[in-house]
Design an enzyme around this catalytic site. Structure first.
Site, short mmCIF file in Angstrom:
data_model
loop_
_atom_site.label_atom_id
_atom_site.label_comp_id
_atom_site.label_asym_id
_atom_site.label_seq_id
_atom_site.Cartn_x
_atom_site.Cartn_y
_atom_site.Cartn_z
N GLU A 109 0.82 -1.22 0.00
CA GLU A 109 0.00 0.00 0.00
C GLU A 109 0.85 1.27 0.00
OE1 GLU A 109 -3.66 -0.35 1.70
OE2 GLU A 109 -3.95 1.75 2.22
N ASP B 237 -3.22 -2.98 2.53
CA ASP B 237 -3.82 -3.13 3.85
C ASP B 237 -5.04 -4.04 3.79
OD1 ASP B 237 -1.93 -1.51 4.87
OD2 ASP B 237 -3.21 0.26 5.10
N TYR C 25 -2.28 -3.20 13.03
CA TYR C 25 -3.03 -2.30 12.17
C TYR C 25 -4.01 -1.46 12.99
CZ TYR C 25 -5.27 -0.75 7.88
OH TYR C 25 -5.74 0.01 6.86
#
Ligand SMILES: [Zn+2]
Ligand SMILES: [Zn+2]
Length: 937
Positions: free
Chosen positions: A7, A105, A311
């Site tokens: 990403e 992600d 995350y």
């Protein structure tokens, strides 16, 4: 070759280092974009979305008759590349790849970004195998696991993201255009409206209205203080709030010694350990450390990319079974938190705490690696430590309080006091972000009598509900299903940058209030969370393959059409309401002349100025720079001298240009020109200011009478002042033209400013274009012009000056052009040629030429030229052309010498004519002979 697409660049770098193991990672650069390779693997990072959804071409004109705001609802959309260099690199690598893994992600947005990359790949390599790896932390274990267990792209998840993109564009663009046009706003001043943004703004506005409508109520609180073993103890009346003053006063009066202990209650209270962090919980906790929502998320993402935490965009508050909590503890045991970890190991709760939300995509936010304050800096450390300590707290035993409640009675009035002691710190030992103060009470016995040291009867007022802090608003948005864990903090950021809200706690601006007010009145679908909640539900259905994207988008289109039915029926009202209410943000304060308000005004063009609302009765006004230099708005600062709000010019991407108090600015910027008036003195200037005469123009406009009244000058001196001001006005006009001329004709160059050049020219007495044309070349070089530049500039200055003189004389512009073309440039050129010749050279009718030359001659005080009619000229030309040897070329030469017919030729002196025309004397003699022969015949 195996291509891996992540990403962001930073995650590419980190994942490469993890996967490479002992192999060396080679960093490549292509068009400034990095890629990381080892063995047969290349890893490249995107920059989030590298394409963006936009309308098909043809919808850029806001005022188009055909493409109205409503037409945007059904407009087709396309994907436009926004990061061309990255796209280029990805496609170049994709052509050579045998396998490609998408490692963006792991959430809706990440899946969509992955799908966008997938489409770019397919465009250049339709056959290559593409798979997907999913991970929640960039740690060696997670990454190795994710890349050895790759799956497929989840197109349903990506489609949910796409539906949201298209719907957001459609709602945002069409409504923003509609509202902005209705309120006649454009450029930097548009009123943006959005699917999530507007209901969020409405919440802030509604809270503000509650606060404004709040009526404070008085209430009374009664308390006393007593003493035991030298310690002062406060007790309050069991009626927490008396709403009736008399009742409070009666209770106060009845309260008399002794104070008797009536009851002692001891109990144990469990203070539960906090639950794991989801995004919202994290933002709220970080806010207590003084971090804004956007800031804390930015830092958390950075920590994630570097492998320190998992995350940070997650809705999960339950640790999944797959998460190895012991391994995390073991890792943290190697860090500066080792003693905290040891404590947690010794005081561990049987099962970790758990919140109400359990999702499968990501675990709650937890630490994944060891960071040090030195390596990551104070702010990031603050966030990292918070995540670590929260994690430790969720594994720790609960805290225990021993509480004590003592009831008293005094003259029949009941009082009470409480105390508490933390008997087991539990999780509070490792998570000390909230205060846990012991409040120890001395030992009492029932029936014990105590003195009353003091009685307090306090009058208080109820408080309005508080404004939303960013963290509170994010919590509320989550409850209402507004936005997602990834977008909520961005939505708030947008409201701030669009000047709809300000400060923290958040306060709506006048514009924010006006827009929400009007939408609530006329199209409340836009401001209510229902519509956006429904979309979230639909998106979940797309993810679960119960609905498809096109179907959801179609439904949203229909809904938006219904909104437009309402809006279009009330367009005028909406516009007027918003304009009325936002007028205040442009109002600066009292007009120095008439006392009514003065206000910033923006015209359709680029023009803006400050004018009096009492216009046309009052014509007071102050000029402002064009909008291209910044859009004028007022600030909260008020000038102590003039009572006016300060003005600042704001422009996207530039530092604001502070004008300050507009009147102070006006006065100081006019001081210099006022002082150009010969008879001006400080005293006169002060007197003029007192009467609101600030500019040279205003002196002229006032006339001698006005000046006498304003200053008390004698008539003679007043007249001198006015005529002096008139001269300055003329000078200013010339200077302004001169400045424009220099700016237009002198190319910009580094380190040379036009205004500096013009200043130096003024200082040397060059105030206008004419003066510039006649200036010494040396002077022009000394102010920074090159030789050729100076020459061109002066030629142009002369041309313009001459043209102006001729136009002033009365020569029409169309003719001037023709004259100029033929080389008749200066007034002297006009009388230097015979009209016949000028007519021949320019093609202008000889009678017209005569009239023009006559005008020029008169202006120059020279004798009028010889008049010839068109008929005469044509007849004469025929006579001349009949002579052998005379053609068009010779005619031109003869005209210039004033010879326009045979008779003139006949009477001319051959010697002189030869000199004037350059035609040999013998030829002239021959022409003359020929003419006489023809004339006799
Ligand atoms: Zn006024
Ligand atoms: Zn001022």
């Amino acid at each position: 070759m195996h291509l891996i697409i992540t990403e962001k660049n930073i995650s590419a770098d980190r994942i490469a280092r993890i996967l490479a193991g002992k192999s060396k990672v080679i960093v490549g650069k292509d068009g400034g974009i990095s890629s990381y390779s080892f063995d047969d693997t290349v890893i490249a990072g995107l920059r989030g979305h590298v394409v963006e959804v936009d309308f098909e071409p043809g919808y850029t004109n806001w005022r188009s008759e055909e493409h109205t705001p409503r037409s945007l609802i059904d407009a087709g959309t396309i994907k436009v590349p926004t990061e061309k260099k990255i796209i280029h690199l990805i496609q170049k690598l994709a052509k050579k790849a045998e396998r490609i893994t998408i490692a963006t992600d792991f959430d809706t947005e990440g899946e969509l970004i992955g799908k966008e990359a997938y489409e770019l790949i397919r465009a250049v390599n339709p056959k290559v195998k593409v798979d997907r790896s999913r991970f929640s932390a960039i740690t060696p274990e997670e990454i190795h696991h994710a890349f050895s267990h790759t799956t497929e792209i989840d197109f349903a998840l990506a489609a949910a993201g796409e539906a949201r993109q298209v719907i957001d564009l459609m709602w945002g663009a069409s409504l923003t255009r509609f509202i902005s046009l209705a309120a006649r706003r454009g450029g930097a001043n548009i009123l943006s409206v959005g699917r999530v943004q507007s209901p969020t703004l409405a919440m802030i506005v509604d809270r503000e209205k509650e606060i404004e409508a709040f009526v404070a109520e008085k209430y009374w609180q009664l308390s006393l203080s007593t003493e035991k073993s030298g310690e002062t103890i406060e007790a309050r009346h069991t009626t927490a709030r008396f709403t009736d003053k008399t009742a409070a006063e009666t209770a106060h009066a009845r309260t008399k010694e002794p104070l008797v202990v009536t009851e002692i209650k001891e109990s144990q209270k469990t203070d539960r350990a906090p639950t794991p962090f989801d995004t919202t919980g994290f933002i709220v906790a970080a806010a207590r450390l003084g971090l804004s929502a956007a800031n804390s998320m930015r830092i958390a993402e950075d920590l994630y990319m570097n492998g320190f935490i998992s995350y940070p965009r997650t809705d999960n508050t339950v640790y999944p079974k797959t998460l190895d909590l012991n391994a995390v503890l073991k890792t943290l045991g190697q860090s500066v938190f080792s003693s905290d970890v040891a404590w947690v190991m010794a005081h561990r709760r049987p099962v970790p705490t758990a919140g109400k939300k359990s999702t499968t995509d990501h675990p709650p936010i937890h630490p994944t690696g060891i960071a040090t304050r030195e390596a990551i800096g104070d702010d990031r450390w603050k966030v990292y430590e918070l995540v670590v300590r929260r994690f430790l707290a969720t594994l720790s035993i609960d805290a225990q309080w021993k509480t004590l409640k003592v009831n008293f009675e005094a003259g029949g009035e009941p009082y009470t006091t409480t105390g508490g002691v933390l008997v087991e710190a539990g999780w509070r030992k490792v998570y000390q972000y909230s205060e846990a103060k012991d409040h120890v009470l001395p030992r009492f016995t029932e029936g014990e009598k105590l003195p009353i040291k003091e009685k307090h009867l306090e009058e208080k007022e109820t408080l309005p509900p508080p404004r939303y802090t960013q963290a509170k608003l994010i919590q509320r948005m989550e409850e209402l299903g507004l936005g997602t864990k990834s977008t909520r903090h961005e939505v708030i950021g947008k409201l701030v940058s669009r000047k709809y809200v300000e400060g923290n706690p958040l306060r709506p601006s006048l514009v924010g209030m006006a827009v929400v007010g009007s939408l609530e009145d006329h199209a409340d679908t836009i401001t209510k969370p229902d519509m956006t909640q429904m979309l979230e539900d639909h998106m979940n259905m797309i993810k679960e393959r119960q609905r498809n994207r096109d179907d959801v988008v179609r439904e949203s289109r229909e809904m938006l059409h219904r909104v437009f039915d309402q809006l279009e029926a009330h367009g005028q009202e909406i516009g007027d309401e918003i304009m009325d209410q936002t007028a205040e943000e442009m109002t600066l304060g009292p007009c120095p002349v008439c006392g009514k308000d003065i206000r910033i005004r923006h015209l359709r063009s680029q023009a803006q100025f400050i004018g009096c609302t009492n216009y046309p009765e009052c014509t007071f006004n102050i000029g402002l720079p064009m909008v291209m230099w910044g859009f004028a708005v007022r600030t909260d600062t008020i000038c102590p001298t003039h009572g006016l709000h300060h003005v600042t010019l704001i422009k996207k991407g530039a530092r604001p240009w502070e004008i300050g108090c507009p009147l102070c600015h006006h006065i100081s910027s006019n001081k210099e020109t006022l002082d150009l008036v010969l008879t001006m003195t400080d005293e006169i200037r002060e007197k003029l200011h007192k009467k609101h005469i600030y500019t040279v123009y205003e002196i002229v406009k006032s006339g001698p009478e006005g000046i006498i009244t304003a200053t008390g000058l004698t008539r003679e001196n007043a007249e001198k002042l006015v005529s002096g001001a008139e001269e300055v006005l003329v000078l200013l006009r010339k200077r302004s033209e001169c400045r424009k001329f220099v700016r237009k004709h002198l190319p910009p160059r580094r380190g040379r400013s036009h205004s500096a050049i013009v200043k130096k020219l003024h200082a040397s007495g060059i105030d206008d274009v004419e003066g510039l044309g006649g200036a010494e070349r040396q002077l022009l070089r000394s102010v920074g012009m090159g030789e050729v530049e100076a020459e061109n500039l002066q030629a142009e200055a002369k041309r313009i000056t001459n043209e102006r003189v001729l136009r002033d004389i009365g020569i029409p512009a169309v003719s001037l052009k023709k004259y100029h073309h033929a080389g008749i440039i200066t007034p002297l050129d006009f009388i230097g040629h015979h009209p016949a010749a000028i007519s021949e050279m320019t093609g202008i009718n000889p009678e017209t030429v005569f009239r023009h030359v006559e005008m020029v001659a008169k202006a120059l005080d020279k004798p009028a030229p010889e008049k010839i009619s068109k008929v005469q000229l044509e007849k004469g030309k025929a006579e001349l052309l009949a002579i052998r040897g005379i053609g068009e070329a010779a005619i031109g030469k003869l005209y210039r010498a004033g010879i326009f017919n045979g008779d003139r030729l006949d009477k001319a002196s051959p010697d002189e004519l030869s000199k004037k025309t350059g035609i040999p004397k013998e030829k002239i003699l021959e022409y003359q002979k020929e003419y006489r022969a023809v004339a006799k015949a």
